[in-house]
Design a protein around this motif. Sequence first.
Motif, PDB file in Angstrom:
ATOM      1  N   GLY A 163       0.811  -1.222   0.000  1.00 23.71           N
ATOM      2  CA  GLY A 163       0.000   0.000   0.000  1.00 23.71           C
ATOM      3  C   GLY A 163       0.835   1.259   0.000  1.00 23.71           C
ATOM      4  O   GLY A 163       1.902   1.301  -0.620  1.00 23.71           O
ATOM      5  N   ASP A 164       0.352   2.280   0.699  1.00 19.81           N
ATOM      6  CA  ASP A 164       0.981   3.600   0.693  1.00 19.81           C
ATOM      7  C   ASP A 164       2.215   3.609   1.595  1.00 19.81           C
ATOM      8  O   ASP A 164       2.187   4.105   2.721  1.00 19.81           O
ATOM      9  CB  ASP A 164      -0.050   4.643   1.159  1.00 19.81           C
ATOM     10  CG  ASP A 164       0.506   6.052   1.125  1.00 19.81           C
ATOM     11  OD1 ASP A 164       1.706   6.219   0.818  1.00 19.81           O
ATOM     12  OD2 ASP A 164      -0.260   6.985   1.423  1.00 19.81           O
ATOM     13  N   PRO A 190       2.278   1.244  -5.554  1.00 25.51           N
ATOM     14  CA  PRO A 190       2.443   1.986  -6.808  1.00 25.51           C
ATOM     15  C   PRO A 190       3.783   2.732  -6.778  1.00 25.51           C
ATOM     16  O   PRO A 190       4.213   3.161  -5.696  1.00 25.51           O
ATOM     17  CB  PRO A 190       1.270   2.979  -6.795  1.00 25.51           C
ATOM     18  CG  PRO A 190       0.287   2.412  -5.826  1.00 25.51           C
ATOM     19  CD  PRO A 190       1.070   1.640  -4.812  1.00 25.51           C
ATOM     20  N   ILE A 224      -4.313   4.385   2.646  1.00 22.45           N
ATOM     21  CA  ILE A 224      -3.961   5.442   1.702  1.00 22.45           C
ATOM     22  C   ILE A 224      -4.072   6.776   2.448  1.00 22.45           C
ATOM     23  O   ILE A 224      -5.151   7.145   2.911  1.00 22.45           O
ATOM     24  CB  ILE A 224      -4.962   5.449   0.524  1.00 22.45           C
ATOM     25  CG1 ILE A 224      -4.798   4.189  -0.315  1.00 22.45           C
ATOM     26  CG2 ILE A 224      -4.804   6.688  -0.345  1.00 22.45           C
ATOM     27  CD1 ILE A 224      -3.513   4.147  -1.080  1.00 22.45           C
ATOM     28  N   PHE A 234      -1.862   8.471  -7.621  1.00 21.24           N
ATOM     29  CA  PHE A 234      -2.272   7.386  -8.516  1.00 21.24           C
ATOM     30  C   PHE A 234      -3.493   7.888  -9.275  1.00 21.24           C
ATOM     31  O   PHE A 234      -4.171   8.829  -8.834  1.00 21.24           O
ATOM     32  CB  PHE A 234      -2.573   6.105  -7.728  1.00 21.24           C
ATOM     33  CG  PHE A 234      -3.337   6.329  -6.467  1.00 21.24           C
ATOM     34  CD1 PHE A 234      -4.722   6.423  -6.481  1.00 21.24           C
ATOM     35  CD2 PHE A 234      -2.677   6.461  -5.251  1.00 21.24           C
ATOM     36  CE1 PHE A 234      -5.429   6.632  -5.317  1.00 21.24           C
ATOM     37  CE2 PHE A 234      -3.380   6.686  -4.080  1.00 21.24           C
ATOM     38  CZ  PHE A 234      -4.766   6.768  -4.114  1.00 21.24           C
ATOM     39  N   ILE A 237      -8.899   6.078  -7.342  1.00 21.89           N
ATOM     40  CA  ILE A 237      -9.076   5.122  -6.238  1.00 21.89           C
ATOM     41  C   ILE A 237      -9.419   3.745  -6.818  1.00 21.89           C
ATOM     42  O   ILE A 237      -8.915   2.714  -6.356  1.00 21.89           O
ATOM     43  CB  ILE A 237     -10.206   5.610  -5.296  1.00 21.89           C
ATOM     44  CG1 ILE A 237      -9.778   6.897  -4.577  1.00 21.89           C
ATOM     45  CG2 ILE A 237     -10.610   4.529  -4.308  1.00 21.89           C
ATOM     46  CD1 ILE A 237      -8.826   6.714  -3.425  1.00 21.89           C
ATOM     47  N   GLU A 239      -8.573   2.422  -9.661  1.00 20.27           N
ATOM     48  CA  GLU A 239      -7.404   1.734 -10.220  1.00 20.27           C
ATOM     49  C   GLU A 239      -6.444   1.277  -9.119  1.00 20.27           C
ATOM     50  O   GLU A 239      -5.841   0.210  -9.214  1.00 20.27           O
ATOM     51  CB  GLU A 239      -6.691   2.633 -11.225  1.00 20.27           C
ATOM     52  CG  GLU A 239      -7.371   2.573 -12.579  1.00 20.27           C
ATOM     53  CD  GLU A 239      -6.892   3.651 -13.513  1.00 20.27           C
ATOM     54  OE1 GLU A 239      -6.329   3.305 -14.557  1.00 20.27           O
ATOM     55  OE2 GLU A 239      -7.095   4.847 -13.191  1.00 20.27           O
ATOM     56  N   TYR A 240      -6.321   2.101  -8.083  1.00 18.94           N
ATOM     57  CA  TYR A 240      -5.497   1.674  -6.950  1.00 18.94           C
ATOM     58  C   TYR A 240      -6.032   0.353  -6.398  1.00 18.94           C
ATOM     59  O   TYR A 240      -5.288  -0.615  -6.195  1.00 18.94           O
ATOM     60  CB  TYR A 240      -5.481   2.745  -5.839  1.00 18.94           C
ATOM     61  CG  TYR A 240      -4.714   2.258  -4.640  1.00 18.94           C
ATOM     62  CD1 TYR A 240      -3.340   2.456  -4.546  1.00 18.94           C
ATOM     63  CD2 TYR A 240      -5.343   1.535  -3.625  1.00 18.94           C
ATOM     64  CE1 TYR A 240      -2.617   1.957  -3.481  1.00 18.94           C
ATOM     65  CE2 TYR A 240      -4.626   1.027  -2.562  1.00 18.94           C
ATOM     66  CZ  TYR A 240      -3.266   1.250  -2.491  1.00 18.94           C
ATOM     67  OH  TYR A 240      -2.560   0.732  -1.431  1.00 18.94           O
ATOM     68  N   PHE A 244      -3.835  -2.888  -6.156  1.00 20.33           N
ATOM     69  CA  PHE A 244      -3.120  -2.981  -4.876  1.00 20.33           C
ATOM     70  C   PHE A 244      -3.982  -3.347  -3.678  1.00 20.33           C
ATOM     71  O   PHE A 244      -3.471  -3.426  -2.568  1.00 20.33           O
ATOM     72  CB  PHE A 244      -2.340  -1.680  -4.611  1.00 20.33           C
ATOM     73  CG  PHE A 244      -1.131  -1.580  -5.495  1.00 20.33           C
ATOM     74  CD1 PHE A 244       0.036  -2.250  -5.177  1.00 20.33           C
ATOM     75  CD2 PHE A 244      -1.179  -0.870  -6.682  1.00 20.33           C
ATOM     76  CE1 PHE A 244       1.141  -2.209  -6.010  1.00 20.33           C
ATOM     77  CE2 PHE A 244      -0.079  -0.816  -7.527  1.00 20.33           C
ATOM     78  CZ  PHE A 244       1.084  -1.478  -7.189  1.00 20.33           C
ATOM     79  N   GLU A 271      -8.202  -0.386   0.340  1.00 19.53           N
ATOM     80  CA  GLU A 271      -7.038  -1.171   0.768  1.00 19.53           C
ATOM     81  C   GLU A 271      -7.366  -2.654   0.854  1.00 19.53           C
ATOM     82  O   GLU A 271      -6.504  -3.508   0.662  1.00 19.53           O
ATOM     83  CB  GLU A 271      -6.549  -0.670   2.122  1.00 19.53           C
ATOM     84  CG  GLU A 271      -5.971   0.726   2.037  1.00 19.53           C
ATOM     85  CD  GLU A 271      -6.672   1.701   2.954  1.00 19.53           C
ATOM     86  OE1 GLU A 271      -7.185   1.278   3.995  1.00 19.53           O
ATOM     87  OE2 GLU A 271      -6.715   2.909   2.627  1.00 19.53           O
TER      88      GLU A 271
END
Length: 310
Positions: A163-164, A190, A224, A234, A237, A239-240, A244, A271
């Motif tokens: 994640g972030d 990412p 995030i 990114f 949201i 696509e994240y 991920f 997440e």
Amino acid sequence: MILNHKDLLGIQTLSRTEIEGILDTAQMMKQVLSATSKKTAHLQGKSVITLFYENSTRTRLSFEMASKFMGASSANISASSSSVNKGESLIDTARTIDQMGTDVLIIRHPQSGAPHLIAPHLKASVINAGDGMNEHPTQALLDLFTMREKKGRLSGLRVAIVGDLMHSRVARSNLWGLIKMGAEVRVAAPATLLPPELDKMGAAVCSSIQDAVRDADVVMGLRIQLERMKQASFPSIAEYARFFAVDQSQLRLARPDAIVMHPGPCNHGVEMPTVVYDSEQSVIQEQVTNGVAIRMAVLYLLTSRRSQLQ
Ligand code: CP
């Protein structure tokens, strides 16, 4: 076991023996939490203040509960309702609190290094409850405690953190702790949320979540942290989440008995989906309970050291 530090500012400066000692002490404290009466006298006559410049539910309340269970006098100050709003500096605020007979000051601050700045100027022990993107030591300790409790060991564990990573003090503290305790850590994020220093800290940086999660014993999702991003890191949201999120298909790549962790608060569906958050593999609620035990242990160990030195 006595901690060899006045303050708890990070995991980076703790030895493996000290980490083990804190986890063992938390094990004893957890028994208190399951007793009918949760009152102990470990902190009788001590005063504990929380000073939070950022929002919190888990960390602040668990420190307060831990203090109360152990008989301390405790109080909370939010920056938003204090003289900080009249322009008082961090150091003046901290020294003012110190002068009121405070034994332990617990601080959360958006700037990395804020607890380290005030600690040398105070008689009180300082606990870092999260400083910017640097460290969140008690979160990592409760995470290590939960992994050890569920898996019986830390050495040799394969831990995926996803994640972030860029903005995550939780990830940094966990990395310091896990590597020190002999775990293998794989990270995936990412590219825009992947700080360059993680491989130097000992993590294996993976190009996909699949590579990070494969055969993992522990899969940890990270929040995030939109509040720390000056601009979007990114495209969207959605696509994240597509690439991920810790979802069921990713989890199938991990070991069948893998546990799922998240420090909270969680953005459900970003997440991880709620079905994973609430799954049998999830230990997220136990992390919360273990947070109280860890904070009891840290408060007890720091105040014991103070008493021995007086
Ligand atoms: N994990 C964590 O630090 O949560 P809070 O922000 O609710 O304290």
